[in-house]
Design a protein around this motif. Structure first.
Motif, PDB file in Angstrom:
ATOM      1  N   ASN A  89       0.679  -0.886   0.064  1.00  0.00           N
ATOM      2  CA  ASN A  89       0.041  -0.309   0.272  1.00  0.00           C
ATOM      3  C   ASN A  89       1.105   1.287   0.064  1.00  0.00           C
ATOM      4  OD1 ASN A  89       1.208   0.615   3.049  1.00  0.00           O
ATOM      5  ND2 ASN A  89      -0.934  -1.759   2.789  1.00  0.00           N
ATOM      6  N   VAL A  90       0.204   1.892   0.228  1.00  0.00           N
ATOM      7  CA  VAL A  90       1.217   3.481   0.617  1.00  0.00           C
ATOM      8  C   VAL A  90       2.176   4.030   1.407  1.00  0.00           C
ATOM      9  CG1 VAL A  90       0.545   5.965   1.016  1.00  0.00           C
ATOM     10  CG2 VAL A  90      -0.778   5.568  -0.517  1.00  0.00           C
ATOM     11  N   GLN A  91       2.566   2.318   3.139  1.00  0.00           N
ATOM     12  CA  GLN A  91       3.060   2.674   3.719  1.00  0.00           C
ATOM     13  C   GLN A  91       4.040   1.345   3.317  1.00  0.00           C
ATOM     14  OE1 GLN A  91       3.544   4.917   5.661  1.00  0.00           O
ATOM     15  NE2 GLN A  91       1.614   6.054   5.383  1.00  0.00           N
ATOM     16  N   PHE A  92       3.937   0.663   2.460  1.00  0.00           N
ATOM     17  CA  PHE A  92       4.786  -0.735   2.711  1.00  0.00           C
ATOM     18  C   PHE A  92       4.655  -1.240   0.873  1.00  0.00           C
ATOM     19  CE2 PHE A  92       2.132  -1.999   6.019  1.00  0.00           C
ATOM     20  CZ  PHE A  92       3.916  -1.204   7.755  1.00  0.00           C
ATOM     21  N   ASN A  95      -5.375   8.949   0.242  1.00  0.00           N
ATOM     22  CA  ASN A  95      -5.052   8.357   1.719  1.00  0.00           C
ATOM     23  C   ASN A  95      -4.334   6.968   2.249  1.00  0.00           C
ATOM     24  OD1 ASN A  95      -6.509   5.530   2.875  1.00  0.00           O
ATOM     25  ND2 ASN A  95      -8.526   6.364   2.442  1.00  0.00           N
ATOM     26  N   ALA A  96      -3.966   7.456   2.361  1.00  0.00           N
ATOM     27  CA  ALA A  96      -2.138   6.783   3.201  1.00  0.00           C
ATOM     28  C   ALA A  96      -2.139   5.160   4.324  1.00  0.00           C
ATOM     29  CB  ALA A  96      -1.208   8.372   3.205  1.00  0.00           C
ATOM     30  N   SER A  97      -3.392   4.539   4.474  1.00  0.00           N
ATOM     31  CA  SER A  97      -3.878   3.729   5.623  1.00  0.00           C
ATOM     32  C   SER A  97      -2.824   2.769   4.803  1.00  0.00           C
ATOM     33  CB  SER A  97      -5.208   3.352   5.416  1.00  0.00           C
ATOM     34  OG  SER A  97      -6.375   4.560   5.408  1.00  0.00           O
ATOM     35  N   TYR A 151      -9.042   1.456  10.030  1.00  0.00           N
ATOM     36  CA  TYR A 151      -7.967   2.774   9.869  1.00  0.00           C
ATOM     37  C   TYR A 151      -8.035   3.388   8.896  1.00  0.00           C
ATOM     38  CZ  TYR A 151      -7.728  -0.223  14.132  1.00  0.00           C
ATOM     39  OH  TYR A 151      -8.139  -1.008  15.900  1.00  0.00           O
ATOM     40  N   LEU A 152      -7.543   5.092   9.404  1.00  0.00           N
ATOM     41  CA  LEU A 152      -7.441   5.924   7.877  1.00  0.00           C
ATOM     42  C   LEU A 152      -6.435   7.319   7.957  1.00  0.00           C
ATOM     43  CD1 LEU A 152      -9.785   6.960   5.728  1.00  0.00           C
ATOM     44  CD2 LEU A 152      -8.365   8.551   6.135  1.00  0.00           C
ATOM     45  N   ALA A 153      -5.193   6.746   7.604  1.00  0.00           N
ATOM     46  CA  ALA A 153      -4.302   7.662   7.431  1.00  0.00           C
ATOM     47  C   ALA A 153      -3.954   9.428   5.660  1.00  0.00           C
ATOM     48  CB  ALA A 153      -3.083   7.405   7.921  1.00  0.00           C
TER      49      ALA A 153
END
Length: 636
Positions: free
Chosen positions: A179-182, A418-420, A425-427
């Motif tokens: 995702n946006v993080q991984f 959307n960087a969840s 959960y949403l960041a």
């Protein structure tokens, strides 16, 4: 080379005008300049709209020392290069103090390295967990030096990851492992790609990072502009090129490989347990000493990203949110933890394994959008400039209550995304392409929070967090109590905010106009500021997602920033929440040799609490690679 500083020219100048001004300062004819290069370029916008570039340039002439004397100017000196050298490489040494985190020897990496005959054998290739900037640069330096590192990344390669993220932004399902993080490149892949850093750098690592990035596809201007950036569209290709180069040099990069356990024997690293498909292991781990674990059949729950043994309850057979994986054990004596600031399940695993860690301060808040032309007008004195490009800003304010609020990760001409990374959960984060061609400027407005704010009673206190509405009723399982002194208290604090953001946004990015935020009511429509998002949105009252002290600090900060940028507090500025992943909420402890109390374990980069951006994380990865090279002999 001769170094000339403070060369000022209008932004419309030509190359010849730059050479002419340098020659005039040197008191030489222009044809006496044999070669030249820009070392640094910055913008002087103090006298709007007459904006100038300020240059530092290096020039080559015959008789350099005589030319410096003839110039009789403090702007003209002999250039002193800070050339970077990895341990074991040939080159001129610098005996300047290394002010990097943990290193206090006052010697260069080359000088600290023992002769190869005195270094320990590696035994097995070093394993690097994570392919963000820290892991990627650590792996790059080790591969180049012959250590054949293995980089394990739970997410996908950058091309597959991009497709997965785009589908999610269009309303598709979140993949908790890609995702946006991984995924390849880490969280920075979906950002503005800023490369500036405040880290002191007497060893030349920062310039080496920029050189490597330019060598692999970044615009060459990153080597000299004052605030370099790559852009998310270009950054993906850069990290892909670096990955291919690592493989060419003998390293391995394995995607879809999640480290589920750190193996420790007698207080030292013995290996890692990895979850991946049999196909991934067969292809990605060819030539690596790995064995199938006894616990070969289990599932990874897509909602929590946690391991579940097959047969344990009904959910273990739910193929809709689980994926069968096989576990393998990789033997190694060196593990580099470059896990990123969002690896919450890995933080939990490390805590269970007894790896020393502690909570640390970070910052949380909201994203705000304004028209880019408004920011340009304030910073430049005109609304558009094809030469300068979109303007940026950096704002800080100390509130009456003593808290700091500041702009963070400002994205000119960018998008709020959307960087969840966890279901339910949403960041959010900010992102810009290389051309920064979006209509809006956005930045995070964040408030510092400390371990004192993570107290268990504060996390649950009604007066600090608004009461939940609708279908959301927080349960104990949503926020497992770790105690007020737990190293993971900050993680719980983040997750609380992200759960509320997800709930009040109905799974979409919750948004609100600034004027309605001040009035404590949900918005019903956009104003004149057109929204620029990657991901679906829903109007909500963002005050219901934040502790009161953060909401009040944001209002006070925006009103203060109005005094610096006219229109900053306009009613229809767009707020979005929640910005919770500004930096790691934990620090994984390490000594001056970058090593944990667990021997052979090297916490590294932003996730470990030792960096705060692409460049500083990459530099930290280089430092850890240097340390490994100083202790162990290469494999090839």
């Amino acid at each position: 080379m001769i170094r000339i500083t403070q060369l000022k020219l209008p932004i419309t100048h030509t190359e010849q005008e730059l050479i002419a001004k340098a020659a005039k300062l040197l008191r030489l004819p222009e044809d006496r300049i044999l070669s030249w290069r820009i070392v640094k370029q910055s913008v002087d916008a103090r006298k709007k709209p007459q904006i100038q570039y300020i240059y530092t340039v290096d020039v080559e002439v015959f008789g350099e020392r005589q030319a410096v004397k003839r110039a009789k100017s403090s702007q003209v000196t002999i250039a002193e290069e800070k050339e970077y050298h990895f341990p074991g490489t040939k080159g001129k040494s610098e005996r300047k103090s290394d002010s990097g985190q943990g290193q206090k020897t006052g010697r260069t990496p080359e000088e600290r390295a023992k002769p190869q005959s005195e270094r320990k054998p590696c035994g097995y290739p070093p394993v690097i967990v994570g392919s963000g900037p820290a892991g990627l640069f650590c792996g790059y330096m080790l591969a180049k030096a012959g250590y054949c590192p293995v980089i394990l990344e739970q997410g996908e390669d950058v091309d597959s990851r991009r497709r997965k993220v785009e589908q999610f932004w269009l309303g598709g399902e979140l993949d908790v492992r890609s995702n946006v993080q991984f995924g390849e490149g880490g969280a920075g892949t979906f950002s503005d790609g800023k490369l500036n850093t405040m880290v002191k750098d007497p060893m030349g690592r920062s310039q080496e990072v920029l050189r490597i990035l330019a060598e692999h596809g970044a615009d060459p201007s990153v080597l000299y502009v004052n605030k370099p950036h790559i852009g998310t569209d270009v950054l993906g290709n850069v990290v892909k090129n670096m990955r291919n180069h690592i493989i060419e040099m003998g390293g391995k990069v394995v995607f879809g490989a999640k480290v589920t356990e750190l193996l420790i024997e007698n207080g030292a690293v013995a290996g890692v347990r990895v979850a991946c498909s049999a196909e991934t292991a067969e292809v990605g781990l060819t030539g690596v000493d790995y064995t199938s674990d006894d616990r070969t059949d289990y599932k990874v729950d897509a909602g929590t990203n946690c391991r579940m043994d097959a047969g344990m309850g009904d959910r273990a057979d739910d193929k809709a949110d689980s994926g069968r994986q096989v576990q393998y054990v990789l033997k190694t004596g060196q593990v580099v933890l470059a896990i990123g600031h969002s690896a919450r399940d890995t933080f939990s695993m490390l805590l269970e394994k007894g790896v020393p860690m502690q909570p640390k301060s970070f910052a949380v808040g909201l994203r705000i959008q304004h028209p880019q032309k408004m920011i340009n007008e304030s910073q430049y004195g005109f609304s558009e400039s094809p030469i300068l490009g979109p303007a940026d800003y950096k704002l800080t304010h100390q509130t009456a209550g003593g808290r700091g609020i500041y702009s963070f990760c400002m994205c000119p001409g960018g998008y709020v995304v959307n960087a969840s990374s966890e279901k339910g959960y949403l960041a959010v984060n900010g992102m810009s392409n290389h051309d920064r061609a979006g209509q809006n400027a956005n930045s995070a407005l964040i408030v510092t929070v400390t371990p004192t704010d993570f107290r268990e009673d504060m996390i649950a206190a009604k007066e600090d967090f608004p009461p939940a509405k609708g279908d959301f009723a927080p349960e104990k399982k949503d926020f497992p109590p770790a105690g007020k002194n737990s190293p993971l208290a900050g993680v719980e604090f983040q997750r609380r905010l992200e759960k509320l953001a997800f709930t009040y946004g109905g799974g979409k990015i919750p948004v609100q106009l600034y004027g309605d935020f001040c009035a404590n009511r949900s918005s019903g429509d956009w104003g004149e500021v057109g929204p620029e998002f990657k991901g679906t949105t829903k109007f909500a009252n963002l005050r219901e997602t934040l502790p009161a002290f953060i909401s009040e600090s944001i209002v006070e900060g925006v009103e203060a920033f109005e005094q610096k940028i006219r229109g900053f507090s306009r009613y229809d500025s767009i707020l979005a929440g929640v910005e919770s992943r500004t930096s790691s909420p934990v620090r994984i402890m390490r000594d001056e040799g970058f090593e944990s109390e667990i021997k052979g374990l090297f916490p590294c980069g932003e996730g470990a609490g030792y960096a705060g951006g692409i460049t500083s994380a990459a530099m930290d990865g280089m430092k850890v690679a240097e340390e490994i090279a100083q202790r162990y002999r290469p494999l090839i």
